[in-house]
Design an enzyme around this catalytic site. Structure first.
Site, PDB file in Angstrom:
ATOM      1  N   ASP A  81     -81.341 -48.318  -5.506  1.00 23.98           N
ATOM      2  CA  ASP A  81     -79.958 -48.983  -4.441  1.00 23.98           C
ATOM      3  C   ASP A  81     -79.382 -48.175  -4.035  1.00 23.98           C
ATOM      4  O   ASP A  81     -79.389 -46.961  -4.163  1.00 23.98           O
ATOM      5  CB  ASP A  81     -79.347 -49.439  -5.740  1.00 23.98           C
ATOM      6  CG  ASP A  81     -78.610 -48.280  -6.934  1.00 23.98           C
ATOM      7  OD1 ASP A  81     -79.458 -47.688  -7.731  1.00 23.98           O
ATOM      8  OD2 ASP A  81     -77.600 -48.637  -7.311  1.00 23.98           O
ATOM      9  N   GLU A 139     -78.841 -48.329 -10.153  1.00 23.85           N
ATOM     10  CA  GLU A 139     -78.322 -47.193 -10.611  1.00 23.85           C
ATOM     11  C   GLU A 139     -76.951 -46.834 -10.823  1.00 23.85           C
ATOM     12  O   GLU A 139     -75.840 -46.148 -11.798  1.00 23.85           O
ATOM     13  CB  GLU A 139     -78.896 -45.790 -10.705  1.00 23.85           C
ATOM     14  CG  GLU A 139     -77.860 -44.838 -11.222  1.00 23.85           C
ATOM     15  CD  GLU A 139     -77.155 -43.746 -10.629  1.00 23.85           C
ATOM     16  OE1 GLU A 139     -76.605 -43.540 -11.263  1.00 23.85           O
ATOM     17  OE2 GLU A 139     -77.471 -44.135  -9.378  1.00 23.85           O
ATOM     18  N   GLU A 140     -76.163 -47.680  -9.444  1.00 26.52           N
ATOM     19  CA  GLU A 140     -74.884 -46.819  -9.200  1.00 26.52           C
ATOM     20  C   GLU A 140     -73.749 -48.127  -9.519  1.00 26.52           C
ATOM     21  O   GLU A 140     -72.914 -48.154  -9.543  1.00 26.52           O
ATOM     22  CB  GLU A 140     -74.303 -47.366  -7.876  1.00 26.52           C
ATOM     23  CG  GLU A 140     -75.764 -46.519  -7.153  1.00 26.52           C
ATOM     24  CD  GLU A 140     -75.509 -44.650  -6.813  1.00 26.52           C
ATOM     25  OE1 GLU A 140     -74.131 -44.728  -7.790  1.00 26.52           O
ATOM     26  OE2 GLU A 140     -75.864 -43.583  -6.715  1.00 26.52           O
ATOM     27  N   ARG A 180     -81.920 -28.309 -16.500  1.00 28.23           N
ATOM     28  CA  ARG A 180     -81.019 -27.375 -17.939  1.00 28.23           C
ATOM     29  C   ARG A 180     -81.229 -28.181 -18.869  1.00 28.23           C
ATOM     30  O   ARG A 180     -81.250 -29.557 -19.316  1.00 28.23           O
ATOM     31  CB  ARG A 180     -78.864 -27.889 -17.889  1.00 28.23           C
ATOM     32  CG  ARG A 180     -78.424 -27.298 -18.572  1.00 28.23           C
ATOM     33  CD  ARG A 180     -77.383 -27.673 -17.745  1.00 28.23           C
ATOM     34  NE  ARG A 180     -75.885 -27.318 -19.281  1.00 28.23           N
ATOM     35  CZ  ARG A 180     -75.644 -25.921 -19.429  1.00 28.23           C
ATOM     36  NH1 ARG A 180     -76.570 -25.358 -18.611  1.00 28.23           N
ATOM     37  NH2 ARG A 180     -75.622 -25.189 -20.407  1.00 28.23           N
ATOM     38  N   HIS A 366     -73.348 -38.923  -1.370  1.00 28.44           N
ATOM     39  CA  HIS A 366     -71.777 -39.661  -1.580  1.00 28.44           C
ATOM     40  C   HIS A 366     -71.101 -39.608  -0.593  1.00 28.44           C
ATOM     41  O   HIS A 366     -69.652 -40.001  -0.729  1.00 28.44           O
ATOM     42  CB  HIS A 366     -71.138 -39.662  -3.045  1.00 28.44           C
ATOM     43  CG  HIS A 366     -72.112 -41.081  -3.906  1.00 28.44           C
ATOM     44  ND1 HIS A 366     -71.173 -42.197  -4.914  1.00 28.44           N
ATOM     45  CD2 HIS A 366     -73.510 -40.980  -4.707  1.00 28.44           C
ATOM     46  CE1 HIS A 366     -72.343 -42.048  -5.763  1.00 28.44           C
ATOM     47  NE2 HIS A 366     -73.964 -41.696  -5.612  1.00 28.44           N
TER      48      HIS A 366
END
Length: 394
Positions: A81, A139-140, A180, A366
């Protein structure tokens, strides 16, 4: 060797991957509306002869099974998306859907996973095991496409032993990746608050119950949840980005509206913090003669990279790219719905460098000027293929 084969294949399909990325970038779609994107991915999978099924309305899951005997399964995920942002880049592949933009790199993720699928299709006779490709919507936007796909069984039949995901990072130079182990990204909750009082003339505050003053007290006091109530060892963030008091210079409004976010990395503390914030805000408002509607929309959980898988994946990345191109990451208080996979399966979510300062490709995700150094697409396709095969034991 399999590594050299993958590297050669990633070079040979590079232009196709770039073309797919540019097509997706020029035709972005918002969360839960990825219909044309789903159709495009379907066409690409059909051309490769890869079986798939639709899921979560606009998502897809596909399978490639190696010819050698093995019952191991690994899943690879890409989100599809875009965001409600108007693109400011002047590029040939600029968004043609005004007000919608792939400003978070999901076009890169989807085109890269298609490239990985093409590589592994070519290598079917060289490996054993099954690779599951998750093309995920939304996902957003809450509740997140990952949660929907999991509910619909994307991690079953067959069940993967590991789930891998990658995400662009403009802070890292193209050609490099970052890892990480353990807790990496924060949970995220949306906060919606209405502080109610009694409005009136600004020159006669004694006749009113001023919700603006009540709101000011609430905003300052709530920061104690992070600075005085949270364990210092638990990262926590509380931010309010919208405050609307629609009065005037001489008009005290009847109510004030707020929106904010709370993020942390501990589910027990997360629940406690919700209760503390609500009780504190409501108590302050009541003590000052007003009232407060304090609502929390429960969002994504925190993202945790399983240590064994992450250590192995990082080691394989060093083998594929060279140790100098594999970096350590700090915790990141942004959120990702890939976290849902990490809560129910051994998972690793790593970062793909996309920065090129010489070309001015430095904008954050973004933002209207976000773009990527497309040379990273050669890394993204080949590395994910290599990581998948190594996790399958090839």
């Amino acid at each position: 060797m399999i590594k050299e084969k993958i590297q050669e294949l990633s070079k040979s399909i590079f232009n196709d991957v770039v073309g797919n990325r540019r097509h997706l970038h020029a035709n972005p779609e918002l969360s839960f509306n990825e219909h044309n994107t789903q159709a495009f991915v379907s066409q690409q999978l059909d051309a490769l002869g890869i079986p798939y099924e639709k899921m979560a309305n606009t998502g897809l899951v596909a399978l490639i099974k190696g010819s050698k005997p093995s019952d191991k399964v690994v899943a690879l995920r890409a989100d599809m998306d875009a965001l409600p942002i108007t693109e400011a880049n002047d590029v040939p592949y600029k968004s043609t859907n005004v007000g919608v933009m792939h400003a978070c790199g999901h076009d890169v993720h989807t085109s890269s996973l298609l490239g990985t699928a093409k590589i592994l299709t070519e290598l079917k006779n060289d490996f054993g095991g099954t690779v599951k490709f998750i093309f995920q919507p939304a996902e957003e936007k809450l509740p997140g496409g990952a949660s929907l796909m999991i509910k619909e069984g994307v991690l079953e039949n067959p069940k993967p032993q590991a789930v891998l995901g990658q995400h662009v990072m403009p802070l890292i130079d193209a050609g490099k990746v970052g890892f990480r182990s353990g807790k990496y990204m924060a949970s995220t909750d949306e906060i919606y608050v209405t502080v109610k009082g009694k409005g009136g003339h600004g020159a006669q505050p004694q006749q009113n119950v001023d919700p603006v003053i009540i709101t000011a007290h609430i905003l300052v006091a709530l920061q104690q949840v992070v600075s005085r109530m949270a364990q210092p060892s638990i990262p926590s963030v509380l931010s309010f980005g919208k405050v609307i008091a629609n009065g005037a210079t001489n008009v005290i409004p009847n109510e004030v509206y707020l929106e904010g976010t709370f993020r942390t990395m501990d589910e027990v503390w997360r629940k406690e913090a919700h209760k503390k914030m609500k009780k504190m805000a409501e108590g302050i408002a009541e003590s000052m003669g007003g009232s407060c509607d304090f609502n929390i929309m429960h969002g994504y959980p925190f993202l945790i990279n399983e240590p064994r898988l992450t250590a192995a994946t990082r080691s394989h990345a060093e083998d594929y790219l060279g140790k100098e191109n594999v970096l350590d990451l700090d915790i990141w208080m942004a959120a990702e719905d890939f976290a849902y996979y990490t809560q129910v399966a051994d998972s690793c979510f790593y970062r793909l460098g996309t920065r090129n300062e010489e070309r001015g490709i430095i904008s954050s995700v973004h933002t209207p000027t976000f773009d990527v150094e497309e040379k990273a697409l050669e890394v993204s396709t080949g590395l994910m293929a290599y990581l998948a095969l190594k996790e399958l034991g090839n």
